[in-house]
Each structure stands twice: as structure tokens, then as C-alpha cells.
Design a protein around this motif. Structure first.
Motif: not given
Length: 431
Positions: A218-242
């Protein structure tokens, strides 16, 4: 809800488990706050695809595209794929994407593949199986991945499944629920670790991530896994989710579609209020589950249910968890990790992890088990493990939930028992 001198029901396998409380015990049953079931799930999916979050409608997104890849979670997650896979594919076909260039990809991470009747049940709609390719991700197949470099902050190697990277339309689907390391499941997590190479996954699960105090449910603030996942999405480019949210009955209560980061955050905002439950006190005795099938099929997945309730476990208290483990222990790698834990003991085992850049496969679940072992006494009730496998759990095994609860209440001299029927899908907190 409080029950005195009665029974409580917890999720266990496919049948559930009814537990008699010790005489005089006072149970506080902790569930999600009520969430209204969607009266017409099919209509809700259609509305989500037509009115996305921070993105054009799917019909517009698919127009002019020549290929598409849809990620789905593997069998360890009760995602209602039967509700949305066909609508996704139908809109892609209507937009002109050739059916032979649409792939539904099972985001296995480092889990085993899902095949045969199991795969059919996972997809949930024969029409999808008959009309497009449905395939598994294999994290150890180096040639099947594209190397995108490393993340800017922590230099995590980013290698993702080629079928997803090279698709012109990329959609991740999944269930948004508490996750004991990444904060919340779904969205960006279906991409990494879901369809990542083992180097990416083993970096995520190294001790420098796992031991970070922000890497909790239940924590995203400063969570290193979440931050790296966001970085990977940005490196990948356009992605959508359901993104979907379900209730304790596994019925749909929320669905949204759109840009992967913002749509996921919208689903998180919806479920967080219901899932994170303030209790107001700690308990010397806690009974929880591994949420029943499919999450309690293995002991590997059972560890999640041990970690989630730690905020309300009194120091030195007893945590009793019921998990069917109908498919047994888990992978060979996980078994080897548990053998090291039993042989070395918790402290020495942790020291072997701290210097590693890459975690050994599946040892991260053993590392997470250290948290409840440090907090108190962990007892497991299961009908799915043999004697040697029970030894390798590294926790106490009990033959009866009732006797375990009675002994725990007697040790504590406190009749209060916290009961969490849905295990890791509910996060009780003291505040």
C-alpha cells in the motif's frame, strides 16, 4: 465485526475453512470496506474502453496499427479475463489490426508457464483462444528479449519481452490489489517483472530493494520497486492498461482503461480506501489466510499472507496462517532457498543476500518471510505439504487451527483475536 464463542470462515483452497474460536475468545473480523458490485460488468468494460483515462478511446488507439500485444497475469491472480479480453480483441480487429498479429501474452515473470486446460481457464473465453495467439513469457530466454539499457537512478538492467516491445499497440491488463513489496499490483508491474528478463527481475528482488523500508504494501511514495517500474515504462514508450478491482466474492467492482501510469493510479485510489483498514490496536493473536485459490496453491505464494498483517501483530505475538498449498511447495529454486534458511538461520541467511547484485531466483520470497519471523511466532496450517516440505517452511506447522488459536490465546493471556479471512488482499493498520 466482533464474534464471541462462535466460528469464523476464512478463504482456503476452493472450499473455504470454518474455524471454531476458543471459548471466551473475542474475534475482530477484518474485511475490506464494502464496495458496490458493478451491476453490468460487460457494460462497465465497454464504457472504460470508450472513455479512457488520459488517452483516446481504444478504437482510436488501434486505428492504423499493424500489431498489438495484450499482457495478462498468470494463474496466481484471479483476474476476470473473461470479461475484457474479447472486447479488447474485437475492437482491435474492427480497427484493422490483422488477427495473426495480435498476441495475448501471459506475464509469467519467473513463474512456470500456463498451458493446456489451465491456459484455457485463465483466458476464460474460447473465442479468444480460437482467434488470436495466446502465448507464455519465458524470462530465461535471452533471445526473446530486447535490451533497453539501464534505468537512470539505480542502473537496473531493462530487458523486456520482444513481443511486447515491438508491438505497435501495447496493453497491460491486471488486478489492482495490495502487493507486499511493490505497494500495489497491476499496471506497470505486469510489464516488469511480468514480461521482463530474469536479469531485470533478479535485480528488482535483490536485498537492496527488498530491505528498503519503503518497499511495503500500500505504499508507492519512495518505493524503489515502484520507482524503477515507472522508469521502465518511460523507457519503453507508449503503453496503456486495463485495470480491474474485485471484491471478496471475486466480482468486479471497478474497471478503468487508459495510459498505464495514470489509469493505474486511478484504480489504486479507488481500492486503497477499501483495502487499507484502520483497526486501532495490535493483537497478540492473528489468524489470516493466503486468500484461497489461486493464491494459496503453493507455499511460495503463502508468504504474502504472512507479511500483510504485520502492522497489527503485537511484538512477539502469534500469527496463524491457513493455506491449502494444493500444488505443493513451489519451484526448485524456492525450495533451495528455504533449505538455506533452515540450515543457516534467519540472520545468517540475510547476510548472504546483502552483497548480491542479482538475487538468486525465488530467494526473495524467503527474504520476505524473514519479516514475520522477526516480528513474532508464525504457525502454518496446511493440508497440501508433506513432512519434509513442512520442515522447509522454517515456521511452526500445526495440525489444527483451533488448537493453535487456543494455545496462542492462553500464552498471551488475551482473549482478543484478529481474523483476516481474505489474507493479503486486506491490509489492516493500527492507525
Amino acid at each position: 465485526m466482533t464474534a464471541t464463542g462462535s466460528t469464523v470462515d476464512v478463504l482456503y483452497g476452493t472450499t473455504g475453512l470454518t474455524v471454531a474460536l476458543p471459548p471466551g475468545a473475542k474475534a475482530t473480523v477484518i474485511r475490506k470496506r464494502p464496495m458496490a458490485k458493478l451491476p453490468d460488468p460487460e457494460r462497465a468494460v465497454a464504457d472504460a474502453l470508450a472513455h479512457p483515462v488520459s488517452a483516446p478511446p481504444l478504437a482510436e488507439l488501434a486505428r492504423g496499427k499493424r500489431s498489438a500485444c495484450i499482457l495478462i497475469c498468470d494463474v496466481t491472480r484471479p483476474v476476470p479475463n473473461h470479461l475484457f479480453l474479447r472486447p479488447l480483441v474485437e475492437r482491435m480487429l474492427a480497427a484493422g489490426i490483422p488477427r495473426e498479429r495480435i498476441t495475448v501474452l501471459v506475464a509469467t515473470g519467473l513463474h512456470r508457464p500456463n498451458e493446456g486446460a489451465e491456459l484455457e481457464a485463465l483466458v476464460g473465453d474460447p473465442w479468444v483462444m480460437q482467434n488470436v495467439r495466446v502465448e507464455n513469457h519465458f524470462a530465461r530466454d535471452a533471445a526473446a528479449h530486447v535490451d533497453l539499457g539501464v534505468t537512470p537512478k539505480r542502473a537496473t538492467p531493462v530487458k523486456l519481452d520482444r513481443r511486447f516491445v515491438e508491438a505497435e499497440l501495447r496493453i497491460a491488463t491486471g488486478l489492482v490489489e495490495p502487493h507486499f513489496m511493490a505497494g500495489w499490483s497491476g499496471g506497470r508491474k505486469v510489464i516488469a517483472p511480468g514480461v521482463a528478463h530474469e536479469d531485470t527481475i533478479r535485480t528488482f528482488h535483490s536485498a537492496r530493494f527488498m530491505e528498503d523500508p519503503a518497499a511495503i504494501q500500500c505504499n508507492l511514495d519512495g518505493n524503489p520497486l515502484h520507482e524503477e517500474q515507472l522508469a521502465i515504462v518511460r523507457m519503453l514508450g507508449e503503453v496503456h492498461a486495463l485495470n480491474t478491482v474485485i471484491d471478496e466474492d471475486r466480482d468486479l467492482v471497478h474497471v478503468d482503461f487508459g495510459e498505464v501510469i495514470t489509469s493505474h493510479l486511478e484504480a489504486v485510489a479507488f481500492v486503497a480506501e477499501a483495502t487499507r483498514v484502520p483497526v486501532g490496536r495490535r493483537f497478540a493473536t492473528v489468524l489470516t489466510s493466503s486468500a484461497g485459490s489461486p493464491l494459496d496453491k503453493t507455499y511460495y505464494q503463502t508468504v504474502k499472507g504472512m507479511v500483510t498483517p504485520l502492522d497489527i501483530l503485537a511484538p512477539g505475538g502469534t500469527l496463524v496462517i491457513a493455506s491449502a498449498c494444493s500444488e505443493g511447495f513451489g519451484s526448485r529454486a524456492f525450495r533451495a532457498s528455504q533449505e538455506r534458511l533452515v540450515e543457516l538461520g534467519p540472520d545468517a541467511f540475510l547476510q548472504t543476500l546483502l552483497a548480491k547484485r542479482f538475487a538468486d531466483i525465488d530467494e526473495w520470497q524467503t527474504e520476505m518471510q524473514l519479516k514475520p519471523m522477526r516480528a513474532g511466532r508464525v504457525q502454518l496450517y496446511t493440508t497440501g505439504l508433506g513432512a519434509d516440505e513442512r520442515r522447509l517452511t522454517g515456521v511452526e506447522n500445526v495440525d489444527s487451527v483451533e488448537s493453535a488459536l487456543a494455545a496462542a490465546v492462553a500464552r498471551a493471556g488475551d482473549a482478543a483475536v484478529a481474523v483476516i479471512p481474505e489474507g493479503p488482499y486486506v491490509v489492516p493498520v493500527v492507525a
